[in-house]
Motif scaffolding. Sequence first.
Motif, PDB file in Angstrom:
ATOM      1  N   PRO A 135      12.859   9.954   1.712  1.00  6.61           N
ATOM      2  CA  PRO A 135      12.443   8.993   0.692  1.00  6.61           C
ATOM      3  C   PRO A 135      10.957   9.134   0.357  1.00  6.61           C
ATOM      4  O   PRO A 135      10.139   9.378   1.239  1.00  6.61           O
ATOM      5  CB  PRO A 135      12.731   7.640   1.337  1.00  6.61           C
ATOM      6  CG  PRO A 135      12.754   7.886   2.798  1.00  6.61           C
ATOM      7  CD  PRO A 135      13.200   9.310   2.974  1.00  6.61           C
ATOM      8  N   ALA A 136      10.646   9.022  -0.918  1.00  7.51           N
ATOM      9  CA  ALA A 136       9.264   9.141  -1.380  1.00  7.51           C
ATOM     10  C   ALA A 136       9.134   8.449  -2.731  1.00  7.51           C
ATOM     11  O   ALA A 136      10.131   8.127  -3.369  1.00  7.51           O
ATOM     12  CB  ALA A 136       8.868  10.600  -1.501  1.00  7.51           C
ATOM     13  N   THR A 137       7.904   8.234  -3.149  1.00  8.14           N
ATOM     14  CA  THR A 137       7.610   7.623  -4.439  1.00  8.14           C
ATOM     15  C   THR A 137       6.639   8.520  -5.187  1.00  8.14           C
ATOM     16  O   THR A 137       5.673   9.022  -4.604  1.00  8.14           O
ATOM     17  CB  THR A 137       6.949   6.236  -4.235  1.00  8.14           C
ATOM     18  OG1 THR A 137       7.851   5.412  -3.495  1.00  8.14           O
ATOM     19  CG2 THR A 137       6.614   5.571  -5.552  1.00  8.14           C
ATOM     20  N   TYR A 138       6.921   8.737  -6.450  1.00  8.96           N
ATOM     21  CA  TYR A 138       5.979   9.470  -7.297  1.00  8.96           C
ATOM     22  C   TYR A 138       5.302   8.470  -8.220  1.00  8.96           C
ATOM     23  O   TYR A 138       5.967   7.693  -8.900  1.00  8.96           O
ATOM     24  CB  TYR A 138       6.698  10.546  -8.113  1.00  8.96           C
ATOM     25  CG  TYR A 138       7.004  11.772  -7.291  1.00  8.96           C
ATOM     26  CD1 TYR A 138       6.070  12.786  -7.156  1.00  8.96           C
ATOM     27  CD2 TYR A 138       8.215  11.898  -6.631  1.00  8.96           C
ATOM     28  CE1 TYR A 138       6.331  13.910  -6.394  1.00  8.96           C
ATOM     29  CE2 TYR A 138       8.492  13.019  -5.864  1.00  8.96           C
ATOM     30  CZ  TYR A 138       7.547  14.024  -5.750  1.00  8.96           C
ATOM     31  OH  TYR A 138       7.812  15.127  -4.982  1.00  8.96           O
ATOM     32  N   VAL A 139       3.988   8.480  -8.213  1.00 10.84           N
ATOM     33  CA  VAL A 139       3.191   7.678  -9.132  1.00 10.84           C
ATOM     34  C   VAL A 139       2.601   8.692 -10.103  1.00 10.84           C
ATOM     35  O   VAL A 139       1.635   9.386  -9.769  1.00 10.84           O
ATOM     36  CB  VAL A 139       2.085   6.888  -8.393  1.00 10.84           C
ATOM     37  CG1 VAL A 139       1.264   6.077  -9.383  1.00 10.84           C
ATOM     38  CG2 VAL A 139       2.690   6.001  -7.313  1.00 10.84           C
ATOM     39  N   GLY A 140       3.256   8.811 -11.256  1.00 14.71           N
ATOM     40  CA  GLY A 140       2.919   9.902 -12.154  1.00 14.71           C
ATOM     41  C   GLY A 140       3.334  11.190 -11.479  1.00 14.71           C
ATOM     42  O   GLY A 140       4.467  11.349 -11.065  1.00 14.71           O
TER      43      GLY A 140
ATOM     44  N   ILE B  94       7.958   5.649   5.347  1.00 14.60           N
ATOM     45  CA  ILE B  94       7.480   6.372   6.525  1.00 14.60           C
ATOM     46  C   ILE B  94       8.333   5.999   7.737  1.00 14.60           C
ATOM     47  O   ILE B  94       8.729   6.868   8.520  1.00 14.60           O
ATOM     48  CB  ILE B  94       5.978   6.099   6.768  1.00 14.60           C
ATOM     49  CG1 ILE B  94       5.145   6.686   5.622  1.00 14.60           C
ATOM     50  CG2 ILE B  94       5.529   6.674   8.108  1.00 14.60           C
ATOM     51  CD1 ILE B  94       3.695   6.262   5.623  1.00 14.60           C
ATOM     52  N   ALA B  95       8.641   4.720   7.892  1.00  9.57           N
ATOM     53  CA  ALA B  95       9.491   4.274   9.003  1.00  9.57           C
ATOM     54  C   ALA B  95      10.891   4.877   8.897  1.00  9.57           C
ATOM     55  O   ALA B  95      11.478   5.277   9.912  1.00  9.57           O
ATOM     56  CB  ALA B  95       9.564   2.755   9.033  1.00  9.57           C
ATOM     57  N   GLU B  96      11.439   4.969   7.685  1.00  5.22           N
ATOM     58  CA  GLU B  96      12.758   5.569   7.488  1.00  5.22           C
ATOM     59  C   GLU B  96      12.752   7.044   7.881  1.00  5.22           C
ATOM     60  O   GLU B  96      13.694   7.528   8.509  1.00  5.22           O
ATOM     61  CB  GLU B  96      13.201   5.436   6.034  1.00  5.22           C
ATOM     62  CG  GLU B  96      13.620   4.052   5.633  1.00  5.22           C
ATOM     63  CD  GLU B  96      14.000   3.960   4.166  1.00  5.22           C
ATOM     64  OE1 GLU B  96      14.386   4.987   3.570  1.00  5.22           O
ATOM     65  OE2 GLU B  96      13.905   2.856   3.613  1.00  5.22           O
TER      66      GLU B  96
ATOM     67  N   ARG C 146       0.841  -1.197   0.000  1.00  6.23           N
ATOM     68  CA  ARG C 146       0.000   0.000   0.000  1.00  6.23           C
ATOM     69  C   ARG C 146       0.874   1.243   0.000  1.00  6.23           C
ATOM     70  O   ARG C 146       1.895   1.298   0.672  1.00  6.23           O
ATOM     71  CB  ARG C 146      -0.882   0.004   1.244  1.00  6.23           C
ATOM     72  CG  ARG C 146      -1.796   1.208   1.296  1.00  6.23           C
ATOM     73  CD  ARG C 146      -2.779   1.111   2.452  1.00  6.23           C
ATOM     74  NE  ARG C 146      -3.799   2.128   2.308  1.00  6.23           N
ATOM     75  CZ  ARG C 146      -3.796   3.278   2.975  1.00  6.23           C
ATOM     76  NH1 ARG C 146      -2.844   3.550   3.822  1.00  6.23           N
ATOM     77  NH2 ARG C 146      -4.769   4.152   2.788  1.00  6.23           N
ATOM     78  N   LEU C 147       0.450   2.227  -0.738  1.00  4.73           N
ATOM     79  CA  LEU C 147       1.117   3.527  -0.750  1.00  4.73           C
ATOM     80  C   LEU C 147       0.184   4.543  -0.117  1.00  4.73           C
ATOM     81  O   LEU C 147      -1.009   4.576  -0.409  1.00  4.73           O
ATOM     82  CB  LEU C 147       1.481   3.946  -2.176  1.00  4.73           C
ATOM     83  CG  LEU C 147       2.514   3.078  -2.873  1.00  4.73           C
ATOM     84  CD1 LEU C 147       2.694   3.527  -4.325  1.00  4.73           C
ATOM     85  CD2 LEU C 147       3.842   3.113  -2.140  1.00  4.73           C
ATOM     86  N   TYR C 148       0.739   5.377   0.750  1.00  2.00           N
ATOM     87  CA  TYR C 148      -0.036   6.361   1.491  1.00  2.00           C
ATOM     88  C   TYR C 148       0.092   7.740   0.850  1.00  2.00           C
ATOM     89  O   TYR C 148       1.163   8.115   0.382  1.00  2.00           O
ATOM     90  CB  TYR C 148       0.451   6.432   2.938  1.00  2.00           C
ATOM     91  CG  TYR C 148       0.273   5.134   3.680  1.00  2.00           C
ATOM     92  CD1 TYR C 148      -0.886   4.885   4.409  1.00  2.00           C
ATOM     93  CD2 TYR C 148       1.256   4.149   3.646  1.00  2.00           C
ATOM     94  CE1 TYR C 148      -1.056   3.684   5.087  1.00  2.00           C
ATOM     95  CE2 TYR C 148       1.091   2.953   4.322  1.00  2.00           C
ATOM     96  CZ  TYR C 148      -0.060   2.725   5.035  1.00  2.00           C
ATOM     97  OH  TYR C 148      -0.231   1.541   5.704  1.00  2.00           O
ATOM     98  N   LYS C 149      -0.989   8.492   0.871  1.00  2.00           N
ATOM     99  CA  LYS C 149      -0.969   9.871   0.390  1.00  2.00           C
ATOM    100  C   LYS C 149      -0.142  10.703   1.366  1.00  2.00           C
ATOM    101  O   LYS C 149       0.032  10.337   2.530  1.00  2.00           O
ATOM    102  CB  LYS C 149      -2.392  10.431   0.314  1.00  2.00           C
ATOM    103  CG  LYS C 149      -3.247   9.759  -0.728  1.00  2.00           C
ATOM    104  CD  LYS C 149      -4.642  10.350  -0.732  1.00  2.00           C
ATOM    105  CE  LYS C 149      -5.508   9.661  -1.762  1.00  2.00           C
ATOM    106  NZ  LYS C 149      -6.876  10.209  -1.765  1.00  2.00           N
ATOM    107  N   ALA C 150       0.331  11.846   0.903  1.00  2.00           N
ATOM    108  CA  ALA C 150       1.147  12.716   1.746  1.00  2.00           C
ATOM    109  C   ALA C 150       0.394  13.125   3.013  1.00  2.00           C
ATOM    110  O   ALA C 150       0.972  13.153   4.098  1.00  2.00           O
ATOM    111  CB  ALA C 150       1.585  13.950   0.968  1.00  2.00           C
TER     112      ALA C 150
ATOM    113  N   LEU D 169       2.464  12.235  -5.244  1.00  2.00           N
ATOM    114  CA  LEU D 169       3.416  11.867  -4.216  1.00  2.00           C
ATOM    115  C   LEU D 169       2.807  10.809  -3.300  1.00  2.00           C
ATOM    116  O   LEU D 169       1.687  10.980  -2.809  1.00  2.00           O
ATOM    117  CB  LEU D 169       3.781  13.111  -3.396  1.00  2.00           C
ATOM    118  CG  LEU D 169       4.751  12.936  -2.249  1.00  2.00           C
ATOM    119  CD1 LEU D 169       6.109  12.462  -2.765  1.00  2.00           C
ATOM    120  CD2 LEU D 169       4.901  14.246  -1.504  1.00  2.00           C
ATOM    121  N   ARG D 170       3.550   9.736  -3.088  1.00  2.00           N
ATOM    122  CA  ARG D 170       3.087   8.659  -2.219  1.00  2.00           C
ATOM    123  C   ARG D 170       4.243   8.177  -1.350  1.00  2.00           C
ATOM    124  O   ARG D 170       5.406   8.365  -1.682  1.00  2.00           O
ATOM    125  CB  ARG D 170       2.544   7.478  -3.032  1.00  2.00           C
ATOM    126  CG  ARG D 170       1.340   7.809  -3.900  1.00  2.00           C
ATOM    127  CD  ARG D 170       0.112   8.097  -3.042  1.00  2.00           C
ATOM    128  NE  ARG D 170      -1.077   8.301  -3.852  1.00  2.00           N
ATOM    129  CZ  ARG D 170      -1.599   9.478  -4.119  1.00  2.00           C
ATOM    130  NH1 ARG D 170      -1.042  10.570  -3.665  1.00  2.00           N
ATOM    131  NH2 ARG D 170      -2.687   9.585  -4.847  1.00  2.00           N
TER     132      ARG D 170
END
Length: 65
Positions: free
Chosen positions: A31-36, A46-48, A3-7, A39-40
């Motif tokens: 650290p973060a992930t962009y899906v298109g 989140i733990a990092e 699961r990816l969480y919204k900002a 931001l997720r």
Amino acid sequence: MQRLYKAAEAAEYLGVGARWLADKAAAGAIPATYVGRYLRFSARQIAEIQQAGEVRPVSERPRRR
């Protein structure tokens, strides 16, 4: 797939503002992930972020007498 969480969700968990979190992610400071263009954050990311902000106690020095 994890699961990816919204900002806003990640910010609420971390106790910070969503804008602060988005700004830090855009700057590459956390650290973060962009899906298109969205931001997720994964649970691992989140733990990092949480661990990076951890402050270790300083060992006590002997008191002078």
